[in-house]
Scaffold this active site. Structure first.
Site, PDB file in Angstrom:
ATOM      1  N   ASN A 106      -2.676  12.867  -3.529  1.00  0.00           N
ATOM      2  CA  ASN A 106      -3.832  13.299  -4.339  1.00  0.00           C
ATOM      3  C   ASN A 106      -4.251  14.714  -3.957  1.00  0.00           C
ATOM      4  O   ASN A 106      -4.479  15.558  -4.842  1.00  0.00           O
ATOM      5  CB  ASN A 106      -5.028  12.381  -4.064  1.00  0.00           C
ATOM      6  N   ASP A 132       0.854  -1.193   0.000  1.00  0.00           N
ATOM      7  CA  ASP A 132       0.000   0.000   0.000  1.00  0.00           C
ATOM      8  C   ASP A 132       0.891   1.243   0.000  1.00  0.00           C
ATOM      9  O   ASP A 132       1.834   1.344   0.783  1.00  0.00           O
ATOM     10  CB  ASP A 132      -0.872  -0.040   1.282  1.00  0.00           C
ATOM     11  N   GLU A 172      -4.903   2.374  -3.909  1.00  0.00           N
ATOM     12  CA  GLU A 172      -3.433   2.431  -3.961  1.00  0.00           C
ATOM     13  C   GLU A 172      -2.814   1.142  -3.432  1.00  0.00           C
ATOM     14  O   GLU A 172      -1.692   1.120  -2.962  1.00  0.00           O
ATOM     15  CB  GLU A 172      -2.944   3.668  -3.202  1.00  0.00           C
ATOM     16  N   ASP A 222      -2.432   9.377 -10.089  1.00  0.00           N
ATOM     17  CA  ASP A 222      -2.493   8.279 -11.072  1.00  0.00           C
ATOM     18  C   ASP A 222      -1.101   7.920 -11.580  1.00  0.00           C
ATOM     19  O   ASP A 222      -0.771   6.749 -11.747  1.00  0.00           O
ATOM     20  CB  ASP A 222      -3.375   8.684 -12.270  1.00  0.00           C
TER      21      ASP A 222
HETATM   22  N1  LIG Z   1      -5.269   9.188  -8.016  1.00  0.00           N
HETATM   23  C1  LIG Z   1      -5.982   8.133  -7.632  1.00  0.00           C
HETATM   24  N2  LIG Z   1      -6.353   8.042  -6.336  1.00  0.00           N
HETATM   25  C2  LIG Z   1      -7.049   6.957  -5.937  1.00  0.00           C
HETATM   26  C3  LIG Z   1      -7.410   5.945  -6.843  1.00  0.00           C
HETATM   27  N3  LIG Z   1      -8.091   4.999  -6.140  1.00  0.00           N
HETATM   28  C4  LIG Z   1      -8.153   5.418  -4.847  1.00  0.00           C
HETATM   29  N4  LIG Z   1      -7.533   6.596  -4.690  1.00  0.00           N
HETATM   30  C5  LIG Z   1      -7.356   7.421  -3.474  1.00  0.00           C
HETATM   31  O1  LIG Z   1      -6.412   6.815  -2.610  1.00  0.00           O
HETATM   32  C6  LIG Z   1      -6.544   7.402  -1.300  1.00  0.00           C
HETATM   33  C7  LIG Z   1      -6.292   6.340  -0.241  1.00  0.00           C
HETATM   34  O2  LIG Z   1      -6.197   6.970   0.973  1.00  0.00           O
HETATM   35  P1  LIG Z   1      -6.176   6.247   2.382  1.00  0.00           P
HETATM   36  O3  LIG Z   1      -6.880   4.915   2.296  1.00  0.00           O
HETATM   37  O4  LIG Z   1      -6.680   7.210   3.406  1.00  0.00           O
HETATM   38  O5  LIG Z   1      -4.693   5.879   2.645  1.00  0.00           O
HETATM   39  P2  LIG Z   1      -3.337   6.704   2.629  1.00  0.00           P
HETATM   40  O6  LIG Z   1      -3.543   8.170   2.504  1.00  0.00           O
HETATM   41  O7  LIG Z   1      -2.464   6.068   1.621  1.00  0.00           O
HETATM   42  O8  LIG Z   1      -2.768   6.427   4.077  1.00  0.00           O
HETATM   43  P3  LIG Z   1      -2.016   5.144   4.620  1.00  0.00           P
HETATM   44  O9  LIG Z   1      -2.413   3.981   3.737  1.00  0.00           O
HETATM   45  O10 LIG Z   1      -2.512   4.982   6.010  1.00  0.00           O
HETATM   46  O11 LIG Z   1      -0.559   5.425   4.529  1.00  0.00           O
HETATM   47  C8  LIG Z   1      -7.943   8.001  -1.265  1.00  0.00           C
HETATM   48  O12 LIG Z   1      -7.817   9.393  -1.246  1.00  0.00           O
HETATM   49  C9  LIG Z   1      -8.577   7.561  -2.609  1.00  0.00           C
HETATM   50  O13 LIG Z   1      -9.443   8.558  -3.142  1.00  0.00           O
HETATM   51  C10 LIG Z   1      -7.019   6.099  -8.228  1.00  0.00           C
HETATM   52  O14 LIG Z   1      -7.278   5.259  -9.102  1.00  0.00           O
HETATM   53  N5  LIG Z   1      -6.306   7.191  -8.560  1.00  0.00           N
END
Ligand SMILES: Nc1nc2c(ncn2[C@@H]2O[C@H](COP(=O)(O)OP(=O)(O)OP(=O)(O)O)[C@@H](O)[C@H]2O)c(=O)[nH]1
Length: 372
Positions: free
Chosen positions: A240, A232, A275, A249
């Site tokens: 983002n 992850d 992610e 992306d």
């Molecule tokens: N750019 C982009 N963002 C995505 C996609 N799929 C999911 N996301 C975003 O990925 C983010 C995941 O955030 P969190 O689950 O809070 O995790 P994190 O910020 O990585 O925090 P930790 O995992 O705890 O380190 C969210 O803001 C989703 O909107 C995608 O296909 N493209």
């Protein structure tokens, strides 16, 4: 009078001889046409690029008594190379994949047409590998006026391919091959689209779930190890939020490529969602799997992703590792889907511990095995 009659008889005989020869040729042509149509139907029915290429390279030779058949295909995007690799196809000696079109253009010039005549080492180079034919037929493969490849027949008989001979058969063959090639490529693309994550180009979750069960069955049967990684990207939401979704992306695409670059053929990487990525490492014992996971983590940590205004973005990822033996040990009768689910859940649990431990870490296998 007598000599006139004798002359007529001789002429008659000669005519009959010619007629016989024409009849024999017509029969041979008919036979050739039948064999040709048989192969043509098989070309049209080919279900994959590998099947089509093998039909051309292996089945044409004996069916038409050709000494050498080789094929060059334009592969600008390396799509064919990837396809052949994923279909476990060892390199076919008679097939050349060309990343650039210049070699084909040099062979045919501005108006590609079939070329029949004597083999010329200077002009035909190593089109036929080690074989040195005496006459050759070079057939351009065209789709909508574009050269997409070239099919080559070589004969040890110097008369076999003659510049004066008709090229109707060969032109028809080249047209069919080009259409069939495009059609199987489209079929392959459709098949892949259902199994590929469109954003990153790695496999999708559906493919992973299917593949995971196959790998578990294989690992059980052959008593070898199977490792699963759950990865992850850290603080991805922040990326983002501060750099925009498009940059996010790009990070995901980069991470997919970086993971892939560390894996062997036979390993599987897929995007699980958002992610998160999952990886299967068949025949990797715990220590080796940890090394691979650690390599992936380090590679991602040193990668700089370009951001707006000449800035760069540093990224890290956390990785959880689980081994099949952890989840399969006491339940040999567990169904494949159930064990696959447990394996991914165990890797996800290890990932959770990596996040708890401060991120940019590899954790697992087993409880509390914090290793970096
Ligand atoms: N750019 C982009 N963002 C995505 C996609 N799929 C999911 N996301 C975003 O990925 C983010 C995941 O955030 P969190 O689950 O809070 O995790 P994190 O910020 O990585 O925090 P930790 O995992 O705890 O380190 C969210 O803001 C989703 O909107 C995608 O296909 N493209």
């Amino acid at each position: 009078m007598r000599t006139e009659l004798e002359g007529l008889a001789a002429e008659n005989l000669a005519l009959r001889g010619q007629l016989d020869a024409l009849l024999r040729e017509a029969r041979a042509n008919e036979d050739k046409l039948r064999r040709f149509e048989g192969l043509e139907h098989r070309l049209i029915g080919a279900g994959s690029v590998v099947e089509l290429v093998k039909l051309l390279l292996c089945d044409y030779k004996p069916a038409f008594g050709i000494d050498s058949v080789t094929l060059s295909l334009l592969d600008r995007e390396l799509e064919l190379s990837r396809l052949l690799k994923t279909q476990g196809e060892p390199e076919l000696e008679a097939l050349r994949l060309l990343p650039l079109g210049d070699e084909l253009e040099a062979l045919y010039g501005m108006t590609p047409r079939p070329w029949l005549g004597p083999f010329d080492a200077r002009r035909h180079g190593d089109l036929f590998g080690a074989v040195r034919p005496r006459s050759v037929a070079l057939l351009p493969l065209l789709r909508r006026g574009e050269l997409i490849g070239s099919l080559h027949f070589g004969s040890l008989d110097a008369q076999r391919y003659d510049a004066q001979a008709g090229t109707q058969f060969l032109e028809r063959l080249a047209a069919i091959v080009a259409v069939c090639l495009e059609s199987v490529l489209n079929q392959e693309r459709l098949k892949l689209a259902g199994l590929t994550d469109m954003l990153t180009g790695v496999h999708n979750r559906r493919y992973f779930e299917h593949r995971c069960q196959i790998e578990i069955a294989q690992a059980r049967r052959h008593h070898h190890a199977l490792a699963c990684l759950f990865l992850d990207v850290d603080f991805f939401k922040r990326i983002n939020d501060s750099h925009g979704h498009a940059r996010g992306d790009l990070v995901l695409r980069t991470v997919g490529l970086l993971i892939q670059a560390q894996l062997r053929a036979g390993d599987t990487v897929a995007r699980w969602g958002g992610e998160e990525f999952v990886v299967l490492l068949p025949r990797a014992a715990a220590a080796a799997a940890r090394d691979i996971a650690e390599r992936i983590r380090q590679r991602i940590a040193v990668q700089q992703v370009p951001a707006a205004a000449g800035q760069v973005l540093n990224i890290t990822a956390s990785i959880g590792l689980a081994m099949l033996e952890e989840v399969d040990g006491s339940a040999a009768d567990a169904t494949l889907p159930a064990v696959a689910e447990r394996l991914v859940a165990a890797a996800d649990a290890a990932l959770y511990r990596a996040k708890q431990g401060g991120r940019n870490l590899v954790v697992g296998p087993g409880i509390g095995a914090l290793i970096s």
